[in-house]
Scaffold this motif. Structure first.
Motif, PDB file in Angstrom:
ATOM      1  N   GLU A  19       1.237   3.822  -3.101  1.00  0.00           N
ATOM      2  CA  GLU A  19       0.965   5.252  -2.938  1.00  0.00           C
ATOM      3  C   GLU A  19       2.179   6.081  -3.353  1.00  0.00           C
ATOM      4  O   GLU A  19       2.039   7.136  -3.976  1.00  0.00           O
ATOM      5  CB  GLU A  19       0.577   5.561  -1.490  1.00  0.00           C
ATOM      6  N   ARG A  79       0.840  -1.206   0.000  1.00  0.00           N
ATOM      7  CA  ARG A  79       0.000   0.000   0.000  1.00  0.00           C
ATOM      8  C   ARG A  79       0.869   1.247   0.000  1.00  0.00           C
ATOM      9  O   ARG A  79       0.663   2.170  -0.786  1.00  0.00           O
ATOM     10  CB  ARG A  79      -0.931  -0.013   1.204  1.00  0.00           C
ATOM     11  N   ALA A 111      -4.534   4.239  -5.350  1.00  0.00           N
ATOM     12  CA  ALA A 111      -4.070   5.590  -5.017  1.00  0.00           C
ATOM     13  C   ALA A 111      -4.348   6.572  -6.149  1.00  0.00           C
ATOM     14  O   ALA A 111      -4.620   7.750  -5.899  1.00  0.00           O
ATOM     15  CB  ALA A 111      -2.578   5.562  -4.681  1.00  0.00           C
ATOM     16  N   THR A 119      -1.244   0.871  -6.409  1.00  0.00           N
ATOM     17  CA  THR A 119      -1.005   2.084  -7.193  1.00  0.00           C
ATOM     18  C   THR A 119      -2.298   2.565  -7.851  1.00  0.00           C
ATOM     19  O   THR A 119      -2.614   3.761  -7.824  1.00  0.00           O
ATOM     20  CB  THR A 119       0.080   1.823  -8.260  1.00  0.00           C
TER      21      THR A 119
END
Length: 163
Positions: A29, A25, A76, A73
């Protein structure tokens, strides 16, 4: 992008070899933030995909680290992740010499790539052969644009963590 030594290597190994998926995560991000300005200055991407690992690595680890990174990704970036590539053959890049790495894996792309603006995600770039082969498959299937993103870089052309 991190250099694949010290901290960068630890992050990748924690995800890839110790199954610490929570780190994906944060890495996802970070990839999204690193590429957001570049993506805004070009046509924005509408799809995030990944260069899949070998079936043997996926079975051994219980997951595909590139897929996990791509999904983080995509979340995000608020873009849909889509499995577009299928890895051809079973030869892994890890542990291979430079010549074998440069020969690289092969990929087959599903027809859903046509017209898409794609962000292609992978965990580590060593020679770039995996990303080149995956990009070629996506472009060959009609992708409108392919941008690439990776968490770490190995080899002579390393990039510092601050870059």
């Amino acid at each position: 992008m991190f250099s694949h030594d010290e901290v960068g290597r630890e992050f990748i190994h924690a995800l890839k070899y110790r199954g610490e998926r929570a780190i994906a995560r944060w890495l996802g991000e970070s990839l999204a933030l690193a590429h957001a300005a570049e993506l805004r200055s070009h046509l924005p991407v509408d799809t995030v995909t990944w260069a899949p690992t070998t079936a043997a690595h996926r079975r051994a680890r219980g997951f595909d680290q590139a897929e996990t990174l791509a999904r983080a990704t995509a979340k995000a970036l608020r873009v849909r992740p889509v499995r577009l590539l299928r890895r051809l053959g079973s030869t892994a890049q890890s542990g291979a010499g430079r010549a074998d790495r440069l020969a690289g894996p092969g990929f087959d792309c599903r027809a859903r790539a046509a017209g898409r603006r794609i962000l292609l995600v992978d965990d580590v770039v060593t020679t770039g052969a995996t990303l080149r082969a995956a990009t070629a498959a996506l472009v060959g299937a009609g992708a409108a644009a392919v941008h690439v993103a990776a968490c770490a870089r190995r080899g002579r052309d390393r990039v510092s963590a601050g870059a």
